[in-house]
Design a protein around this motif. Structure first.
Motif, PDB file in Angstrom:
ATOM      1  N   SER A  47       4.985  -0.541   4.462  1.00 43.47           N
ATOM      2  CA  SER A  47       4.711  -0.495   3.032  1.00 43.47           C
ATOM      3  C   SER A  47       4.886  -1.876   2.427  1.00 43.47           C
ATOM      4  O   SER A  47       5.582  -2.737   2.972  1.00 43.47           O
ATOM      5  CB  SER A  47       5.626   0.512   2.339  1.00 43.47           C
ATOM      6  OG  SER A  47       6.975   0.121   2.457  1.00 43.47           O
ATOM      7  N   VAL A  48       4.219  -2.067   1.305  1.00 47.10           N
ATOM      8  CA  VAL A  48       4.325  -3.302   0.545  1.00 47.10           C
ATOM      9  C   VAL A  48       4.619  -2.936  -0.904  1.00 47.10           C
ATOM     10  O   VAL A  48       4.236  -1.868  -1.375  1.00 47.10           O
ATOM     11  CB  VAL A  48       3.049  -4.175   0.634  1.00 47.10           C
ATOM     12  CG1 VAL A  48       2.864  -4.731   2.025  1.00 47.10           C
ATOM     13  CG2 VAL A  48       1.817  -3.393   0.230  1.00 47.10           C
ATOM     14  N   SER A  49       5.301  -3.837  -1.582  1.00 52.62           N
ATOM     15  CA  SER A  49       5.691  -3.616  -2.961  1.00 52.62           C
ATOM     16  C   SER A  49       5.089  -4.724  -3.817  1.00 52.62           C
ATOM     17  O   SER A  49       5.152  -5.891  -3.448  1.00 52.62           O
ATOM     18  CB  SER A  49       7.219  -3.645  -3.051  1.00 52.62           C
ATOM     19  OG  SER A  49       7.648  -3.471  -4.372  1.00 52.62           O
ATOM     20  N   VAL A  50       4.497  -4.342  -4.941  1.00 50.03           N
ATOM     21  CA  VAL A  50       3.872  -5.306  -5.850  1.00 50.03           C
ATOM     22  C   VAL A  50       4.477  -5.102  -7.226  1.00 50.03           C
ATOM     23  O   VAL A  50       4.699  -3.968  -7.652  1.00 50.03           O
ATOM     24  CB  VAL A  50       2.339  -5.091  -5.891  1.00 50.03           C
ATOM     25  CG1 VAL A  50       1.689  -6.038  -6.869  1.00 50.03           C
ATOM     26  CG2 VAL A  50       1.742  -5.266  -4.504  1.00 50.03           C
ATOM     27  N   HIS A  51       4.743  -6.221  -7.910  1.00 50.77           N
ATOM     28  CA  HIS A  51       5.367  -6.181  -9.233  1.00 50.77           C
ATOM     29  C   HIS A  51       4.447  -6.798 -10.280  1.00 50.77           C
ATOM     30  O   HIS A  51       3.661  -7.694  -9.973  1.00 50.77           O
ATOM     31  CB  HIS A  51       6.684  -6.972  -9.230  1.00 50.77           C
ATOM     32  CG  HIS A  51       7.706  -6.415  -8.318  1.00 50.77           C
ATOM     33  ND1 HIS A  51       7.721  -6.670  -6.971  1.00 50.77           N
ATOM     34  CD2 HIS A  51       8.755  -5.594  -8.550  1.00 50.77           C
ATOM     35  CE1 HIS A  51       8.735  -6.048  -6.414  1.00 50.77           C
ATOM     36  NE2 HIS A  51       9.383  -5.383  -7.351  1.00 50.77           N
ATOM     37  N   SER A  52       4.611  -6.330 -11.509  1.00 44.01           N
ATOM     38  CA  SER A  52       3.926  -6.972 -12.626  1.00 44.01           C
ATOM     39  C   SER A  52       4.559  -8.343 -12.845  1.00 44.01           C
ATOM     40  O   SER A  52       5.671  -8.603 -12.374  1.00 44.01           O
ATOM     41  CB  SER A  52       4.057  -6.113 -13.889  1.00 44.01           C
ATOM     42  OG  SER A  52       5.422  -5.982 -14.256  1.00 44.01           O
ATOM     43  N   PRO A  53       3.869  -9.252 -13.540  1.00 44.12           N
ATOM     44  CA  PRO A  53       4.431 -10.594 -13.756  1.00 44.12           C
ATOM     45  C   PRO A  53       5.832 -10.584 -14.376  1.00 44.12           C
ATOM     46  O   PRO A  53       6.663 -11.435 -14.041  1.00 44.12           O
ATOM     47  CB  PRO A  53       3.422 -11.254 -14.689  1.00 44.12           C
ATOM     48  CG  PRO A  53       2.127 -10.574 -14.372  1.00 44.12           C
ATOM     49  CD  PRO A  53       2.522  -9.140 -14.075  1.00 44.12           C
ATOM     50  N   ASP A  54       6.119  -9.623 -15.244  1.00 46.90           N
ATOM     51  CA  ASP A  54       7.454  -9.570 -15.868  1.00 46.90           C
ATOM     52  C   ASP A  54       8.423  -8.664 -15.108  1.00 46.90           C
ATOM     53  O   ASP A  54       9.529  -8.397 -15.563  1.00 46.90           O
ATOM     54  CB  ASP A  54       7.348  -9.140 -17.324  1.00 46.90           C
ATOM     55  CG  ASP A  54       6.877  -7.697 -17.485  1.00 46.90           C
ATOM     56  OD1 ASP A  54       6.556  -7.033 -16.467  1.00 46.90           O
ATOM     57  OD2 ASP A  54       6.806  -7.237 -18.640  1.00 46.90           O
ATOM     58  N   ASN A  55       8.018  -8.182 -13.935  1.00 46.93           N
ATOM     59  CA  ASN A  55       8.832  -7.321 -13.075  1.00 46.93           C
ATOM     60  C   ASN A  55       9.178  -5.965 -13.697  1.00 46.93           C
ATOM     61  O   ASN A  55      10.055  -5.264 -13.202  1.00 46.93           O
ATOM     62  CB  ASN A  55      10.115  -8.015 -12.622  1.00 46.93           C
ATOM     63  CG  ASN A  55       9.836  -9.069 -11.582  1.00 46.93           C
ATOM     64  OD1 ASN A  55       8.992  -8.897 -10.719  1.00 46.93           O
ATOM     65  ND2 ASN A  55      10.547 -10.183 -11.677  1.00 46.93           N
ATOM     66  N   SER A  56       8.478  -5.556 -14.722  1.00 48.99           N
ATOM     67  CA  SER A  56       8.791  -4.273 -15.351  1.00 48.99           C
ATOM     68  C   SER A  56       8.111  -3.102 -14.643  1.00 48.99           C
ATOM     69  O   SER A  56       8.539  -1.962 -14.788  1.00 48.99           O
ATOM     70  CB  SER A  56       8.381  -4.286 -16.825  1.00 48.99           C
ATOM     71  OG  SER A  56       6.978  -4.396 -16.952  1.00 48.99           O
ATOM     72  N   ILE A  57       7.066  -3.392 -13.862  1.00 47.15           N
ATOM     73  CA  ILE A  57       6.336  -2.343 -13.144  1.00 47.15           C
ATOM     74  C   ILE A  57       6.321  -2.710 -11.664  1.00 47.15           C
ATOM     75  O   ILE A  57       6.036  -3.854 -11.304  1.00 47.15           O
ATOM     76  CB  ILE A  57       4.890  -2.215 -13.652  1.00 47.15           C
ATOM     77  CG1 ILE A  57       4.867  -1.985 -15.162  1.00 47.15           C
ATOM     78  CG2 ILE A  57       4.154  -1.095 -12.909  1.00 47.15           C
ATOM     79  CD1 ILE A  57       3.491  -2.171 -15.773  1.00 47.15           C
ATOM     80  N   GLU A  58       6.591  -1.738 -10.824  1.00 47.12           N
ATOM     81  CA  GLU A  58       6.555  -1.934  -9.371  1.00 47.12           C
ATOM     82  C   GLU A  58       5.764  -0.789  -8.760  1.00 47.12           C
ATOM     83  O   GLU A  58       5.970   0.369  -9.097  1.00 47.12           O
ATOM     84  CB  GLU A  58       7.976  -1.946  -8.815  1.00 47.12           C
ATOM     85  CG  GLU A  58       8.044  -2.092  -7.313  1.00 47.12           C
ATOM     86  CD  GLU A  58       9.475  -2.056  -6.794  1.00 47.12           C
ATOM     87  OE1 GLU A  58       9.638  -2.277  -5.588  1.00 47.12           O
ATOM     88  OE2 GLU A  58      10.407  -1.782  -7.580  1.00 47.12           O
ATOM     89  N   VAL A  59       4.842  -1.139  -7.868  1.00 46.13           N
ATOM     90  CA  VAL A  59       4.076  -0.131  -7.140  1.00 46.13           C
ATOM     91  C   VAL A  59       4.296  -0.377  -5.652  1.00 46.13           C
ATOM     92  O   VAL A  59       4.169  -1.506  -5.174  1.00 46.13           O
ATOM     93  CB  VAL A  59       2.566  -0.195  -7.480  1.00 46.13           C
ATOM     94  CG1 VAL A  59       1.770   0.782  -6.630  1.00 46.13           C
ATOM     95  CG2 VAL A  59       2.339   0.083  -8.959  1.00 46.13           C
ATOM     96  N   VAL A  60       4.643   0.693  -4.935  1.00 45.32           N
ATOM     97  CA  VAL A  60       4.860   0.622  -3.490  1.00 45.32           C
ATOM     98  C   VAL A  60       3.734   1.401  -2.818  1.00 45.32           C
ATOM     99  O   VAL A  60       3.483   2.559  -3.165  1.00 45.32           O
ATOM    100  CB  VAL A  60       6.230   1.208  -3.100  1.00 45.32           C
ATOM    101  CG1 VAL A  60       6.451   1.102  -1.594  1.00 45.32           C
ATOM    102  CG2 VAL A  60       7.349   0.518  -3.868  1.00 45.32           C
ATOM    103  N   VAL A  61       3.041   0.740  -1.884  1.00 45.21           N
ATOM    104  CA  VAL A  61       1.936   1.371  -1.166  1.00 45.21           C
ATOM    105  C   VAL A  61       2.107   1.157   0.326  1.00 45.21           C
ATOM    106  O   VAL A  61       2.733   0.200   0.764  1.00 45.21           O
ATOM    107  CB  VAL A  61       0.556   0.808  -1.577  1.00 45.21           C
ATOM    108  CG1 VAL A  61       0.221   1.137  -3.005  1.00 45.21           C
ATOM    109  CG2 VAL A  61       0.466  -0.685  -1.341  1.00 45.21           C
ATOM    110  N   THR A  62       1.537   2.083   1.111  1.00 43.76           N
ATOM    111  CA  THR A  62       1.492   1.871   2.556  1.00 43.76           C
ATOM    112  C   THR A  62       0.362   0.900   2.854  1.00 43.76           C
ATOM    113  O   THR A  62      -0.511   0.657   2.005  1.00 43.76           O
ATOM    114  CB  THR A  62       1.226   3.182   3.321  1.00 43.76           C
ATOM    115  OG1 THR A  62      -0.097   3.634   3.008  1.00 43.76           O
ATOM    116  CG2 THR A  62       2.252   4.243   2.995  1.00 43.76           C
TER     117      THR A  62
END
Length: 108
Positions: A35-50
């Motif tokens: 899995s990989v994790s991606v954050h919004s520029p301000d780190n307020s949103i995180e999405v984890v995907v396979t």
């Protein structure tokens, strides 16, 4: 005119096919489990995907009280798009790691 059957070539082809099947299974398992994790520029949103692109989690950090709903929705969409790109990158990396040493039939 009769052609000779190259049994060594056939045996090698069968072995390579079986190896490719094993590598494909290994690749499929790796793609599903990484899995990989991606954050919004301000780190307020995180999405984890396979690496396969399945969304495992969406996390919101901080308060939503003062957020503009339309702006927040755009940020979520941007992070989800970035997550899809990250999943594609992870698949390509895994593909190189799993299949990188594979040679076409007949190459030494």
């Amino acid at each position: 005119m009769a052609r000779e059957i190259d049994e060594a070539w056939i045996d090698e082809a069968i072995e390579r096919y079986q190896r490719l099947e094993r590598l494909r299974d290994e690749f499929d398992k790796a793609v599903a489990s990484h899995s990989v994790s991606v954050h919004s520029p301000d780190n307020s949103i995180e999405v984890v995907v396979t690496a396969a692109g399945a969304v495992l989690d969406v996390r919101i950090h901080g308060t939503l009280h003062n957020r503009n709903p339309a702006e927040f929705a755009r940020e979520i969409a941007a992070v989800v798009t970035a997550a899809a790109d990250a999943a594609r990158w992870a698949r390509e990396k895994l593909q190189g790691e799993v299949f990188g040493k594979h040679r076409p039939l007949g190459e030494d």
